[in-house]
Design a protein around this motif. Structure first.
Motif, PDB file in Angstrom:
ATOM      1  N   MET A   1       0.815  -1.216   0.000  1.00  0.00           N
ATOM      2  CA  MET A   1       0.000   0.000   0.000  1.00  0.00           C
ATOM      3  C   MET A   1       0.847   1.265   0.000  1.00  0.00           C
ATOM      4  O   MET A   1       0.422   2.293  -0.482  1.00  0.00           O
ATOM      5  N   LYS A   2       2.049   1.201   0.573  1.00  0.00           N
ATOM      6  CA  LYS A   2       2.922   2.373   0.624  1.00  0.00           C
ATOM      7  C   LYS A   2       3.962   2.241  -0.479  1.00  0.00           C
ATOM      8  O   LYS A   2       4.698   1.264  -0.539  1.00  0.00           O
ATOM      9  N   GLN A   3       4.002   3.232  -1.337  1.00  0.00           N
ATOM     10  CA  GLN A   3       4.876   3.203  -2.494  1.00  0.00           C
ATOM     11  C   GLN A   3       5.904   4.336  -2.421  1.00  0.00           C
ATOM     12  O   GLN A   3       5.535   5.497  -2.265  1.00  0.00           O
TER      13      GLN A   3
ATOM     14  N   PRO B   1       6.913   7.741   1.593  1.00  0.00           N
ATOM     15  CA  PRO B   1       5.914   6.814   1.057  1.00  0.00           C
ATOM     16  C   PRO B   1       4.591   7.491   0.706  1.00  0.00           C
ATOM     17  O   PRO B   1       4.125   8.391   1.404  1.00  0.00           O
ATOM     18  N   VAL B   2       4.025   7.038  -0.412  1.00  0.00           N
ATOM     19  CA  VAL B   2       2.730   7.521  -0.882  1.00  0.00           C
ATOM     20  C   VAL B   2       1.769   6.343  -0.805  1.00  0.00           C
ATOM     21  O   VAL B   2       2.080   5.247  -1.271  1.00  0.00           O
ATOM     22  N   ILE B   3       0.614   6.553  -0.213  1.00  0.00           N
ATOM     23  CA  ILE B   3      -0.391   5.507  -0.095  1.00  0.00           C
ATOM     24  C   ILE B   3      -1.026   5.281  -1.466  1.00  0.00           C
ATOM     25  O   ILE B   3      -1.500   6.225  -2.103  1.00  0.00           O
ATOM     26  N   PHE B   4      -1.028   4.021  -1.914  1.00  0.00           N
ATOM     27  CA  PHE B   4      -1.593   3.691  -3.218  1.00  0.00           C
ATOM     28  C   PHE B   4      -3.070   4.038  -3.264  1.00  0.00           C
ATOM     29  O   PHE B   4      -3.821   3.837  -2.309  1.00  0.00           O
ATOM     30  N   THR B   5      -3.502   4.551  -4.416  1.00  0.00           N
ATOM     31  CA  THR B   5      -4.899   4.857  -4.657  1.00  0.00           C
ATOM     32  C   THR B   5      -5.223   4.615  -6.127  1.00  0.00           C
ATOM     33  O   THR B   5      -4.339   4.692  -6.979  1.00  0.00           O
TER      34      THR B   5
ATOM     35  N   GLU C   1      -1.053  17.927  -2.374  1.00  0.00           N
ATOM     36  CA  GLU C   1      -2.385  17.714  -1.787  1.00  0.00           C
ATOM     37  C   GLU C   1      -3.419  18.611  -2.409  1.00  0.00           C
ATOM     38  O   GLU C   1      -3.241  19.684  -2.768  1.00  0.00           O
TER      39      GLU C   1
END
Length: 149
Positions: free
Chosen positions: A79-81, A113-117, A149
């Protein structure tokens, strides 16, 4: 038993129909910055080697902040990329089967980290242009990228 068989067949048909989904024009992200990325051309040297050709319009953005909005395409499970690709088409589109063409993707090296969406994200980073084999990895990178954001 008959109801279970009918239910199973209908479920399989709906799954297969979803797998054959062709994107609508509304799914694709278009912007001036994607237009710049789209100016990159490729020279096919043989069946296993292709190199990027950068126009002066593209080169003027190299090593400068560059912003892209698009869909995340993970390179690893999770989930964290930290390192992922960004594309103009959603991940559920068929990039490699030839139905929707092969849009160029950009590799994003995030600073955290970027949360996958499945929704679109906007990232800002330093644009890097590589000269490697474009058959194996996209030659365009956004380094030290941050999620806007």
């Amino acid at each position: 038993m008959k109801k279970a068989t009918i239910f199973t067949v209908l479920t399989l048909i709906s799954i297969m129909a979803k797998a054959q989904y062709v994107h609508s024009a509304a799914d694709q992200v278009n912007s001036l910055n994607w237009g710049i990325i789209d100016m990159i051309r490729f020279k096919r040297l043989n069946d296993t080697l292709a190199t990027p050709i950068y126009s002066e319009e593209v080169k003027r953005f190299e090593n400068r902040h560059f912003q892209l909005t698009g869909y995340m395409v993970p390179m690893k499970a999770g989930m964290k990329q930290i390192k992922f690709m960004i594309s103009t088409l959603p991940i559920n589109q068929c990039f490699f089967c030839g139905k929707n063409g092969n849009p160029i993707m950009v590799i994003v090296n995030a600073d955290k980290p970027v949360i996958f969406t499945f929704k679109t994200v906007t990232v800002d980073g330093i644009l890097r242009l590589g000269n490697g084999n474009a058959y194996y990895l996209p030659p365009v990178y956004l380094d030290n990228a941050r999620l806007v954001e």
